[in-house]
Design a protein around this motif. Sequence first.
Motif, PDB file in Angstrom:
ATOM      1  N   LEU A 106      40.379  34.018  35.402  1.00  0.00           N
ATOM      2  CA  LEU A 106      41.276  35.036  34.862  1.00  0.00           C
ATOM      3  C   LEU A 106      40.622  35.829  33.743  1.00  0.00           C
ATOM      4  CD1 LEU A 106      44.096  36.190  35.142  1.00  0.00           C
ATOM      5  CD2 LEU A 106      44.895  34.552  33.436  1.00  0.00           C
ATOM      6  N   VAL A 107      39.874  35.153  32.868  1.00  0.00           N
ATOM      7  CA  VAL A 107      39.221  35.855  31.762  1.00  0.00           C
ATOM      8  C   VAL A 107      38.209  36.872  32.290  1.00  0.00           C
ATOM      9  CG1 VAL A 107      37.702  35.578  29.768  1.00  0.00           C
ATOM     10  CG2 VAL A 107      39.533  33.929  30.172  1.00  0.00           C
ATOM     11  N   SER A 108      37.390  36.455  33.262  1.00  0.00           N
ATOM     12  CA  SER A 108      36.388  37.360  33.836  1.00  0.00           C
ATOM     13  C   SER A 108      37.049  38.541  34.536  1.00  0.00           C
ATOM     14  CB  SER A 108      35.496  36.604  34.827  1.00  0.00           C
ATOM     15  OG  SER A 108      34.788  35.574  34.173  1.00  0.00           O
ATOM     16  N   CYS A 109      38.144  38.257  35.232  1.00  0.00           N
ATOM     17  CA  CYS A 109      38.875  39.331  35.915  1.00  0.00           C
ATOM     18  C   CYS A 109      39.344  40.382  34.924  1.00  0.00           C
ATOM     19  CB  CYS A 109      40.068  38.764  36.682  1.00  0.00           C
ATOM     20  SG  CYS A 109      39.626  37.960  38.234  1.00  0.00           S
ATOM     21  N   ASN A 110      39.898  39.936  33.819  1.00  0.00           N
ATOM     22  CA  ASN A 110      40.387  40.871  32.811  1.00  0.00           C
ATOM     23  C   ASN A 110      39.248  41.678  32.203  1.00  0.00           C
ATOM     24  OD1 ASN A 110      43.306  41.044  32.238  1.00  0.00           O
ATOM     25  ND2 ASN A 110      43.159  38.826  32.050  1.00  0.00           N
ATOM     26  N   VAL A 111      38.133  41.001  31.945  1.00  0.00           N
ATOM     27  CA  VAL A 111      36.974  41.694  31.374  1.00  0.00           C
ATOM     28  C   VAL A 111      36.481  42.777  32.336  1.00  0.00           C
ATOM     29  CG1 VAL A 111      34.544  41.427  30.723  1.00  0.00           C
ATOM     30  CG2 VAL A 111      36.248  39.777  29.922  1.00  0.00           C
ATOM     31  N   LEU A 112      36.355  42.399  33.604  1.00  0.00           N
ATOM     32  CA  LEU A 112      35.850  43.337  34.606  1.00  0.00           C
ATOM     33  C   LEU A 112      36.836  44.488  34.810  1.00  0.00           C
ATOM     34  CD1 LEU A 112      33.627  44.037  36.530  1.00  0.00           C
ATOM     35  CD2 LEU A 112      34.573  42.437  38.196  1.00  0.00           C
TER      36      LEU A 112
END
Length: 589
Positions: A106-112
Motif C-alpha cells: 500500500l505504501v509503494s502504491c501511494n508513492v507511485l
Amino acid sequence: MGRAPFSVLTILRQNPRNFQNPNTQLRNLSIETKESQQLYTEIAKQVCKITRTKPRWEQTLLSDIPSFNFNDPLFFREFLKQQNNVLLSIHFFQWLHSHYGFSPDLVSCNVLFDSLVEARAFKVAMDFLDSTGFSPNPNSLELYIQCLCESGLIEEAFCAFSKLKEMGVFGSIKTWNSALLGCIKIDRTDLVWKLYHDMIESGIVADVDAETVGYLIQAFCNDGKVTEGYELLRQVLEDGLVPENTAFNKLISRFCEKKNFGRVSELLHTMVARNRAPDNFTYEEVINGLCKSRKRLEAYRVFNDLKERGYVPDTVMYTTVIHGLCKMGWLGDARKMWFEMIHKGLLPNEYTYNSMIHGYCRIDNLEEAKRLHKEMLDKGYGETTVTYNTLIAGLCLHGRTDEAYHLFEEMAQKGIFRDVITYNTLIQGYCKEGKIVNSTKLLGELLALGLQPSASSYTHLIEKLCQVGDVQEAKNLWNEMCNRGLQPRVHTHDCFIIGLCGQGYFVEATEWLIEMLRRKLKPQRKTFERLVQCLSQDNRLDDSLLVLDFMFRIGYALEKAICHSLVTKLCKENSHFVEAFLGDILEGN
C-alpha cells in the motif's frame, strides 16, 4: 563485449560464504541494519541506471543482476525512492508484474500514484488504479481530483469523487472549488449545479468561501442569468464575502451585453469600495462592451481616463480601442493609438492588424489595407482566414467583387480554409451587384463542401430573388433554409411581401403579413404601404382596410399621397361605408 562490472556484484563476490544463496539471504536481511539498507540502496541505484540508459533492459536485467529477488516489496520501495522518472518507475512496475505477478504494498502504491499525479500523467494514473485495484488514501485522491479538474478531465474527476464518497470523506473546500472551476472552464454549468447540490447534501456548503461564490456567480452569468448572479453577489457582500475580480468581470461583461451601464458603474464602485481594484481585464470588458453597444466615443474617453489615472494598458486593451475606433471610421485616432502602442514597446498582434485592415477597408483605402497585410506577414504572422475575410468584405463593400473573388481563389491555392463567413460575404457582395448566378453557384459550393450554412447564406439571395421578381425560386430557398432549422431575419419577410405584390399575388402577400403579425414580427412601414396600395389598385378594398387597421395598431401613419388615393378610391364605391369603417379604424387606434 563483456558487461561492465557492477559494484553490487563486487559486494556479493567479496563475501561468498555469506551470499551462497543470495536470493534467500536477501529476503532475510533486516531493513533495520545498516548493511542491508546499503545493499538495497546500491542495487536500486544500479537498476535505476540500467532502466535510464540501457535499451531493451527488460530482456537483460535478470542476467545483469543474477540471483536477486526483484519481487521483494522492500526493494521496490527503495527503487521508487531512487528513481526520479515516474514513467520509468511505472514501466519497471509493469515489468515486475509481468515476470512475477508482483503487487506493490500500500505504501509503494501511494508513492507511485502520487508521483504520477504530480507529473500530471493522468492516463497512466487511471490505468494504474484499474490494474491494481488499489484505493489511494483520501489526501492523494483529493490531489488527483484537483489535478484532473485543472486539466479539464471533469468526468474522470467525478468518478474519483465517487470513490472519495465511498470512503466516507467529503473532501476539502479546495477540492470542491477545483471541480467547480473545472466545470466552468468547459462550460458545463449543469455540472456546477449538480456539484453545488452535492455540497449542500454533504454539509460542505457551510464552508463555502469567496472563491466558491465567485464560481457560482460565473455559472449564473454563463447561463444567461446575470440578475441572479448579481443578487448572489449582493447577498454575500452583506455577509462579508468578497469574490475575486473574475466574478465581478463576468458580471460586468454580461451587463455590458445587456447595455445596462448603470449596473456596470455600480459594480466598478463596489469593487473599489471592497478593495478589489478593477484591473486591466475589468476595463477591457467595459471598453469592449461600450464599443459593441456603439458607445465608442465613451469607450475612447474611458481609455484615456485610465491612462491619466496611472493604468498601463496592454496590447489587448489597445487593440480593443483601435477596433472600436476603426468601427466608427476614426482611422486618424486609430493610427494615433497604433503608434502610441508601438512607442510604449507593445507590439501589435494579428487582431490589432486585422482591426486596422478592417478600418482601411471600410473607407475604401484598400492599398493601405494590403500594405498592412504584407507588413503583418513580414512580422511572422501567418495568413489566416480572418485576415482574408476582412479584405474580401472590404472589397465587396465597395463593389469590387471580382477582386474579392480573386482573393477567394488565392485562399484555396494557399491552403487557407474558406469558412461560411467567406462564402456569405461573397454571396452578399454578388447579390448587391445583381449577380444572382454567381451567388447561387457559391451557395451550392458551400453546401457541397459540407459546411454548415447560416441564415445569411440564404437570406441575401432570397431577398435579391424577390427584388427581381423570381419569387418561386426564392420560396424554394426559403423552404430549404427552414428545413435546416435556420431562422430568416425579419427583413426577409418584408422582401417576400413586396416581391409577391410585384408579381400580383396580393392575397398571398396579405397572408404573409398576417403570419408575420401572428409571430409578433414587426413589418416595415413601406411593406404596409406597398400592400395597401396594391390591394387598393386591385379593388380589394376590404383587404386594404384590414391591412390599414393592422398598420395603425402598430403605430405607423399612412403616407399622405397613398392615403389620398385610397380615400378617393373608397369614396367612389360607397362614401357612407367609408366614413363608418374608417371612423371605426381611427377610433380603435
